[in-house]
Design an enzyme around this catalytic site. Sequence first.
Site, PDB file in Angstrom:
ATOM      1  N   GLY A 190       0.802  -1.217   0.000  1.00 14.63           N
ATOM      2  CA  GLY A 190       0.000   0.000   0.000  1.00 14.63           C
ATOM      3  C   GLY A 190       0.837   1.270   0.000  1.00 14.63           C
ATOM      4  N   ASN A 203      -7.551   4.507   8.856  1.00 15.60           N
ATOM      5  CA  ASN A 203      -7.006   3.330   9.529  1.00 15.60           C
ATOM      6  C   ASN A 203      -7.162   3.372  11.043  1.00 15.60           C
ATOM      7  OD1 ASN A 203      -5.183   5.509   8.859  1.00 15.60           O
ATOM      8  ND2 ASN A 203      -3.569   4.358   9.871  1.00 15.60           N
ATOM      9  N   GLN A 239      -7.517   0.268   3.866  1.00 18.76           N
ATOM     10  CA  GLN A 239      -8.375  -0.254   4.938  1.00 18.76           C
ATOM     11  C   GLN A 239      -9.750  -0.671   4.437  1.00 18.76           C
ATOM     12  OE1 GLN A 239      -7.632  -0.794   8.169  1.00 18.76           O
ATOM     13  NE2 GLN A 239      -5.532  -0.060   7.941  1.00 18.76           N
ATOM     14  N   SER A 257      -3.734  -3.150  -0.341  1.00 19.83           N
ATOM     15  CA  SER A 257      -2.673  -4.001   0.183  1.00 19.83           C
ATOM     16  C   SER A 257      -3.254  -5.333   0.635  1.00 19.83           C
ATOM     17  CB  SER A 257      -2.015  -3.283   1.365  1.00 19.83           C
ATOM     18  OG  SER A 257      -0.972  -4.061   1.866  1.00 19.83           O
ATOM     19  N   CYS A 284       3.475   7.219  22.983  1.00 20.63           N
ATOM     20  CA  CYS A 284       4.385   6.135  23.324  1.00 20.63           C
ATOM     21  C   CYS A 284       4.289   4.981  22.344  1.00 20.63           C
ATOM     22  CB  CYS A 284       4.087   5.622  24.723  1.00 20.63           C
ATOM     23  SG  CYS A 284       4.808   6.683  25.963  1.00 20.63           S
TER      24      CYS A 284
END
Lengths: 149, 397
Positions: free
Chosen positions: B74, B154, B182, B202, B328
């Site tokens: 993708g 996504n 997606q 993809s 994070c």
Amino acid sequence: MYSEKVMDHFSNPRNVGEIEDASGVGEVGNAKCGDIMKIYLKIEDNIIKDVKFKTFGCGAAIATSSIATEMIKGKTVEEALELTNKAVVEALDGLPPAKIHCSVLAEEAVKAAIEDYMKKQGKEVESSVSAGIEPDEEACCSKCERKCH
Amino acid sequence: MDGIRGIYMDHAATTYTKKEVLEEMLPFFTEYFGNPSSVHKFGRDVRKHVDTAREKVAKALGALPEEIYFTAGGSEADNWAVKGAAYANKSKGNHIITTSIEHHALLHTCEYLEKEGFEVTYLPVDEYGLVSVEDVKDAITDKTILISIMYANNEIGTIQPIEEIGKLAREKGIYFHTDAVQAVGSVKIDVKEQNIDMLSLSAHKFYGPKGIGVLYVRKGVKLINFVHGGAQERGRRAGTENVPGIIGLGKAIELATENLEESSKRIMGMRDKLIKGVMDKIPYTRLNGHPDKRLPGNANFSFQFIEGESLLLNLDMKGIAGSSGSACTSGSLDPSHVLLAIGLPHEIAHGSLRLSLGAVNTEEDIDYVLEVLPEIVERLRQMSPLYEKVKGGNTNV
């Protein structure tokens, strides 16, 4: 990505909570950055009799807070002031590079709590208290190069 | 998973390769190993299967086989579409319209093109992540050569008004590309009906293998060649074909299209149960994305006062695999650009959780998550200094 020691302190954090009549309280970090640490100290005869923490943050933030409280419990104020972020990282068997700032926060939280205690005692604030950061809108987590918006 | 219940709810990151897909692929590593460009029988036999796979993709999209170009995935398809159209049409203009919530494969390509002298408009989205067709219209100038807007997001799953944007772009004579990575396999797509000029997909998002994707390019669209060095993909994307990947992609898209309605309905049922359960059981929670215009498998929440990575680690310990848009976990210092674009403050964006459902999930999985998640959120909140400040206060998000 985390050591077993980090995961241990993350899943079973020591000394979580608050101390109602704390001798000193320190809060560092910024919610915008994704981590805040708050440390409560009970100090008698210059000895840290009890310590509790509350943390908003990632796994490393919780683990560094937890181990830092263990490392200073029972120590004198002077000994606790010698806590370094490096010692915190070593005690946890290492941290990923992106998480080193969490150990810095832990050191700063401890020192901020002691600073608060000293102020209440009317004592001179030790110059060794690193940074003494005042989280604000412009900058936070003074040593980690994070820029908050 | 070592006796722990393994519950995979990260289908938006990747899916497993279905057994039927793998079985079709395997002979192309050994028995049918020929180079499809070769003249001899070894090559010719493989060529036929590559052609069949291309036809399957074309059929699934409502395109012609010669409009299907295989890529390495993708991200490559997105890079090719945007750079390819920009460079091939720079005599017409230098302006590209996209949105602020695209995948980084699109955003970083646009940033690169800005350094090359192109101008890019990044359209905002509303609180649900929807782009306004009026905004697209207003952004068009006489220099606009490309509009690239993702089919479905996504992270938050919001599905854009693709057909309306396609119609507008066609009327204005501007190329329209959509990153449908997606969406393919989850929603019905027809590139002709929807006036889509280019589309990226993809295979590993719909139970095919990793490392293989497609860029659909409508006949007549001017695009520079992406890889030089051979006649493969009609000379536009050189390199010996990833034959097993292509065969797998063909089978996977065929299966996904055949089962689309049935599987979407099943997955959507579970998703709605999950969303309702989470919203009912956990206070101070926000559903990110659109209530209806969203991918069948996508659920995305923000839990106030806690941070996403510690939530993911706790879920992982209970055998549940999800993802988060917290700094994070994003690999950068900022939380997800998508969550910021829909207007979430940083501190709430840090506490996000995406659970993306798919073929492996069952009703029991949802029940288990609904049992475990509220306890984990509460435990982390009890540990959070932000929670103590607001307990009892008005903290609706």
